[in-house]
Scaffold this motif. Sequence first.
Motif, PDB file in Angstrom:
ATOM      1  N   TRP A  42       8.782   9.883  10.623  1.00  0.00           N
ATOM      2  CA  TRP A  42       8.181   8.559  10.760  1.00  0.00           C
ATOM      3  C   TRP A  42       7.804   8.276  12.203  1.00  0.00           C
ATOM      4  O   TRP A  42       8.562   8.571  13.126  1.00  0.00           O
ATOM      5  N   TYR A  43       6.648   7.652  12.365  1.00  0.00           N
ATOM      6  CA  TYR A  43       6.162   7.258  13.692  1.00  0.00           C
ATOM      7  C   TYR A  43       5.868   5.761  13.667  1.00  0.00           C
ATOM      8  O   TYR A  43       5.137   5.292  12.789  1.00  0.00           O
ATOM      9  N   PHE A  44       6.435   5.033  14.645  1.00  0.00           N
ATOM     10  CA  PHE A  44       6.236   3.583  14.731  1.00  0.00           C
ATOM     11  C   PHE A  44       5.435   3.275  15.997  1.00  0.00           C
ATOM     12  O   PHE A  44       5.752   3.778  17.073  1.00  0.00           O
ATOM     13  N   PHE A  45       4.444   2.398  15.849  1.00  0.00           N
ATOM     14  CA  PHE A  45       3.580   2.101  16.992  1.00  0.00           C
ATOM     15  C   PHE A  45       3.222   0.613  17.007  1.00  0.00           C
ATOM     16  O   PHE A  45       2.350   0.169  16.252  1.00  0.00           O
ATOM     17  N   PRO A  46       3.894  -0.189  17.845  1.00  0.00           N
ATOM     18  CA  PRO A  46       3.574  -1.634  17.930  1.00  0.00           C
ATOM     19  C   PRO A  46       2.253  -1.832  18.680  1.00  0.00           C
ATOM     20  O   PRO A  46       2.229  -1.876  19.894  1.00  0.00           O
TER      21      PRO A  46
ATOM     22  N   ARG B 298       0.813  -1.209   0.000  1.00  0.00           N
ATOM     23  CA  ARG B 298       0.000   0.000   0.000  1.00  0.00           C
ATOM     24  C   ARG B 298       0.847   1.260   0.000  1.00  0.00           C
ATOM     25  O   ARG B 298       0.395   2.336   0.361  1.00  0.00           O
ATOM     26  N   GLY B 299       2.129   1.089  -0.351  1.00  0.00           N
ATOM     27  CA  GLY B 299       2.991   2.267  -0.470  1.00  0.00           C
ATOM     28  C   GLY B 299       3.574   2.706   0.853  1.00  0.00           C
ATOM     29  O   GLY B 299       4.088   3.815   0.948  1.00  0.00           O
ATOM     30  N   ASN B 300       3.481   1.843   1.875  1.00  0.00           N
ATOM     31  CA  ASN B 300       4.213   2.177   3.100  1.00  0.00           C
ATOM     32  C   ASN B 300       4.690   0.908   3.796  1.00  0.00           C
ATOM     33  O   ASN B 300       4.388  -0.208   3.377  1.00  0.00           O
ATOM     34  N   HIS B 301       5.464   1.102   4.854  1.00  0.00           N
ATOM     35  CA  HIS B 301       6.172  -0.009   5.482  1.00  0.00           C
ATOM     36  C   HIS B 301       5.240  -0.927   6.264  1.00  0.00           C
ATOM     37  O   HIS B 301       5.568  -2.089   6.505  1.00  0.00           O
TER      38      HIS B 301
ATOM     39  N   LYS C 287      -0.635  -8.653  16.844  1.00  0.00           N
ATOM     40  CA  LYS C 287       0.308  -7.552  17.095  1.00  0.00           C
ATOM     41  C   LYS C 287       0.662  -6.951  15.750  1.00  0.00           C
ATOM     42  O   LYS C 287       1.026  -7.683  14.817  1.00  0.00           O
ATOM     43  N   LEU C 288       0.566  -5.630  15.644  1.00  0.00           N
ATOM     44  CA  LEU C 288       0.812  -4.976  14.361  1.00  0.00           C
ATOM     45  C   LEU C 288       1.650  -3.726  14.584  1.00  0.00           C
ATOM     46  O   LEU C 288       1.255  -2.845  15.355  1.00  0.00           O
ATOM     47  N   VAL C 289       2.797  -3.668  13.909  1.00  0.00           N
ATOM     48  CA  VAL C 289       3.625  -2.467  14.022  1.00  0.00           C
ATOM     49  C   VAL C 289       3.082  -1.435  13.030  1.00  0.00           C
ATOM     50  O   VAL C 289       3.251  -1.573  11.820  1.00  0.00           O
ATOM     51  N   ARG C 290       2.378  -0.443  13.581  1.00  0.00           N
ATOM     52  CA  ARG C 290       1.798   0.593  12.723  1.00  0.00           C
ATOM     53  C   ARG C 290       2.879   1.599  12.345  1.00  0.00           C
ATOM     54  O   ARG C 290       3.770   1.891  13.138  1.00  0.00           O
ATOM     55  N   PHE C 291       2.757   2.088  11.140  1.00  0.00           N
ATOM     56  CA  PHE C 291       3.760   2.997  10.582  1.00  0.00           C
ATOM     57  C   PHE C 291       3.039   4.208  10.027  1.00  0.00           C
ATOM     58  O   PHE C 291       2.099   4.069   9.250  1.00  0.00           O
TER      59      PHE C 291
ATOM     60  N   ASP D 105       5.336  12.595  21.019  1.00  0.00           N
ATOM     61  CA  ASP D 105       4.700  13.598  20.160  1.00  0.00           C
ATOM     62  C   ASP D 105       3.186  13.394  20.273  1.00  0.00           C
ATOM     63  O   ASP D 105       2.727  12.475  20.965  1.00  0.00           O
ATOM     64  N   ASP D 106       2.434  14.196  19.548  1.00  0.00           N
ATOM     65  CA  ASP D 106       0.978  14.074  19.549  1.00  0.00           C
ATOM     66  C   ASP D 106       0.574  12.619  19.271  1.00  0.00           C
ATOM     67  O   ASP D 106       0.936  12.067  18.227  1.00  0.00           O
ATOM     68  N   PRO D 107      -0.169  11.972  20.186  1.00  0.00           N
ATOM     69  CA  PRO D 107      -0.523  10.550  19.998  1.00  0.00           C
ATOM     70  C   PRO D 107      -1.161  10.254  18.645  1.00  0.00           C
ATOM     71  O   PRO D 107      -0.951   9.184  18.069  1.00  0.00           O
ATOM     72  N   LYS D 108      -1.939  11.182  18.128  1.00  0.00           N
ATOM     73  CA  LYS D 108      -2.633  10.955  16.846  1.00  0.00           C
ATOM     74  C   LYS D 108      -1.641  10.755  15.700  1.00  0.00           C
ATOM     75  O   LYS D 108      -1.987  10.178  14.665  1.00  0.00           O
ATOM     76  N   LYS D 109      -0.415  11.257  15.859  1.00  0.00           N
ATOM     77  CA  LYS D 109       0.583  11.075  14.801  1.00  0.00           C
ATOM     78  C   LYS D 109       1.063   9.623  14.745  1.00  0.00           C
ATOM     79  O   LYS D 109       1.570   9.169  13.731  1.00  0.00           O
ATOM     80  N   TYR D 110       0.938   8.902  15.859  1.00  0.00           N
ATOM     81  CA  TYR D 110       1.324   7.487  15.888  1.00  0.00           C
ATOM     82  C   TYR D 110       0.192   6.618  15.330  1.00  0.00           C
ATOM     83  O   TYR D 110       0.399   5.778  14.485  1.00  0.00           O
TER      84      TYR D 110
END
Length: 244
Positions: free
Chosen positions: A69-73, A38-41, A53-57, A208-213
């Motif tokens: 970049w923001y990473f959120f497991p 989908r064009g991202n990691h 478990k999903l590492v959101r990017f 940072d702002d949680p919504k960015k994750y």
Amino acid sequence: MTEGKSFFIDTTKCTACRGCQIACKQWNKNPGTKTLQRGNHQNPADLSVYTFKLVRFNEVAIPGGEPKWYFFPDQCRHCLTPPCKEVADGKAKGAIIQDEKTGAVVFNPKVKIKADEFKEIREACPYDIPRFHPASGTMAKCTMCFDRVKEGMLPACVKTCPTGAMSFGDRREILERANKRLEEVKGLYQEAMLANPDDVRVIYLLVDDPKKYHKRAVADNTIGITRKMALRRIFQPLRSMTIG
Ligand code: SF4
Ligand code: SF4
């Protein structure tokens, strides 16, 4: 229940290697699924009955600068007072259980539920975690690897993390660790915070702002939970008085 176990996820140390995501899939014997680039990691697009478990990017454009970049497991937070269980208890008793020793919130595959019951359970979750398999009538999500934990082992995701972004242990120690790390990073990141540490067993450090994750990095309905807890505190003694 306020003791038991907890996780600390320090997003400042996460490199989005996805080792935790793969370890979770392996330990739970969850099959791979077909996905789309989908064009991202991030891959797959969302949590599912096969992805606990999903590492959101997330890539955020910075005007005049490099994107950030923001990473959120992402995973079930194993809430101290789980709203999913409160709803399930009124619909299908025993469908969701809370382990007394660890505090793990576990979906019981032996109790089948209907699609409309699941809808209400999912809507109650402030982090949008529960997923449903309509053919079997069962729900799925992270189990806190309670089968490993009861044998003295770490959850598979924590054991695998190569950067030290994830840790797990007795709740008191984990809270101390999280607060200490928060103080350490505050000098560098003014918006540093712990996400809902008083309500959950999976405590994220965000800088940072949680919504960015992720849109559900922090609880979507903290007011709802708080109000519910307050009402319970008010009415519980009255109920006991009436019954007693
Ligand atoms: S995060 Fe959602 S699914 Fe997990 S215990 Fe809390 S309410 Fe239940
Ligand atoms: S294994 Fe650790 S570093 Fe890798 S994605 Fe998971 S939390 Fe981040």
